[in-house]
Enzyme design. Structure first.
Site, PDB file in Angstrom:
ATOM      1  NE  ARG A 172      -4.912   6.567  -0.299  1.00  0.00           N
ATOM      2  CZ  ARG A 172      -5.255   6.431  -1.529  1.00  0.00           C
ATOM      3  NH1 ARG A 172      -6.411   5.875  -1.895  1.00  0.00           N
ATOM      4  NH2 ARG A 172      -4.203   6.197  -2.429  1.00  0.00           N
ATOM      5  NE  ARG A 232      -3.506   6.681 -13.048  1.00  0.00           N
ATOM      6  CZ  ARG A 232      -3.511   6.130 -11.841  1.00  0.00           C
ATOM      7  NH1 ARG A 232      -2.141   6.710 -11.246  1.00  0.00           N
ATOM      8  NH2 ARG A 232      -4.355   5.740 -11.163  1.00  0.00           N
ATOM      9  CD  GLU A 248      -2.846   1.262  -0.202  1.00  0.00           C
ATOM     10  OE1 GLU A 248      -3.657   0.409  -0.780  1.00  0.00           O
ATOM     11  OE2 GLU A 248      -2.304   2.128  -0.860  1.00  0.00           O
TER      12      GLU A 248
END
Ligand code: ADP
Length: 401
Positions: free
Chosen positions: A91, A241, A385
């Site tokens: 990845r 965030r 993923e």
């Protein structure tokens, strides 16, 4: 074919060993605290006891060697020899504009990933460490890289450009790249399959909401727009965030508080979001627990998070001129009944109607939570993923044989 999927961070390395004849996971694990004293290797072969080993692992080459030792271990392993691993998939967070899909690793590919260090200073350097470490431990074994940004390379210029002087794009490639592409790609494909409808006919909004969070408008199977930008800071309010804010806030705060670039970066990436507003936690479980107890800061954090998420869903429905499917995935999307409930409660104007009982069902499989009357299919799809990277690695290695 057996292949190893690696996700290398600066001090960690996650891995999964796949048998691609049936896409089964033979073993998986995690090495943490690489480069620190007492590194931890956690390994679990399917159907066997989980093992944890503490030792000193100073760099990624040793980490992968230890992983290979475990995979071939008599008691905890699943392989007779390392030679059984026929490919490795990695990845990589940032593929810039160069990579529109996964790629076989060559010297040029590695140079291009290095050129992108500027755009992903925390993430791309460890990916190179992981690739080099795998090459050292498994010489001659083909390596493939899968990029978080690649799926979003289908965005139109009007979507990916920022309305700032164009010279900044020409000189520094300042534009929207997005992230979590492997996940958005995977869940949109699973959604079409689950609904037994052609992906090309669907307008899908995929909500990947975990610690980091991003939404994607997937039209005709392609990413049309996504909420993360040049970096994974833009878009939704996240665990730590900020997501979207007036860009002038940055210069204003830097000026007033005399902050350096790294301090303001740290404030917006690590000390904002749910953590800043709740004052106590970045974890949605704590936030919803606090809200259930009537704690005002957790309640406000939740309301801001939900409101911003809902606004993005509305804007992507507008971008695609409609929405057929909304998919929830990742830590919060797969597990938080209350986030899904509150978001969908306010989407009735789109014809969204969820079944409260279906919304409460816990399962590791893709499932529908909307009612038969709902004009929009609402699905919960566990992301995977690693499987997507394994499939790409398998395909690319076959094509290059
Ligand atoms: P990452 O972005 O690190 O891959 P994940 O997708 O694993 O993150 O999501 C992690 C987040 O998922 C946690 O911080 C937590 O807020 C959230 N989460 C996990 N389980 C639940 C749950 N049962 N209810 C609400 N939120 C949850």
């Amino acid at each position: 074919m057996k292949l190893l999927v690696i996700n290398a961070g600066s001090s960690s390395l996650k891995y999964q060993l796949y048998d691609m004849t049936d896409e089964s996971v033979l073993a998986k694990g995690l090495v943490e605290r690489i480069g620190m004293d007492s590194s931890i290797l956690n390994h679990k072969a399917t159907g066997k006891e989980e093992v944890t080993e503490v030792s000193e692992i100073l760099e990624h080459t040793t980490a992968i060697r230890k992983v290979l030792d475990k995979l071939t271990d008599k008691e905890h392993g699943v392989l007779n020899s390392v030679e059984e691993i026929q490919a490795v998939g990695h990845r990589v967070v940032h593929g810039g504009e160069a990579f529109k899909g996964s790629a076989l690793v060559t010297g040029d590919v590695k140079s291009e990933i290095r050129r992108l260090f500027d755009l992903a200073p925390l993430h791309n350097p460890p990916a190179i460490l992981g690739i080099n470490a795998a090459e050292k431990n498994m010489p001659g074994v083909p390596q493939v890289v899968a990029f978080d940004t690649a799926f979003h390379q289908t965005m139109d210029e009007k979507v990916y450009l920022y309305p700032i002087p164009k010279v900044l794009y020409k000189k520094h490639r300042v534009r929207r790249y997005g992230a979590h592409g492997t996940s958005h790609d995977y869940v949109s494909k699973v959604a079409a399959k689950y609904l037994n409808r052609p992906l090309e006919d669907l307008k899908i909004i995929t909500c990947h909401i975990g610690n980091g969070a991003s939404l994607t408008a997937v039209k005709d199977g392609k990413s049309m727009d996504t909420s993360m930008g040049l970096t994974p800071l833009e878009g939704l309010m996240m665990g730590t965030r900020s997501g979207d804010l007036d860009p002038a806030v940055v210069t204003f705060v830097m000026n007033k508080e005399e902050l350096s670039i790294s301090e303001v970066n740290s404030m917006l990436n690590k000390h904002s979001g749910l953590l800043a507003i709740s004052g106590s936690s970045s974890d949605m479980r704590d936030i919803t627990d606090g809200m259930a107890e009537g704690e005002p800061n957790s309640t406000l954090a939740f309301e801001m998070y939900e409101y911003r998420l809902r606004k993005y869903i509305g804007s992507y429905a507008a971008a695609m001129n409609g929405v057929d499917v909304i998919v929830f995935t990742a830590g919060v999307g797969e597990n938080s009944v209350v986030v899904r409930e509150k978001v969908c409660e306010n989407l009735t104007y789109l014809g969204v109607e969820i079944d409260p009982e279906l919304n409460k069902v816990r399962s590791g499989d893709p499932r529908r939570i909307s009612t038969p009357n709902s004009k929009v299919e609402v699905l919960v799809i566990p992301t995977n993923e690693e499987l997507m990277i394994a499939r790409d690695t398998y395909r690319i290695v076959q094509e290059n044989n």
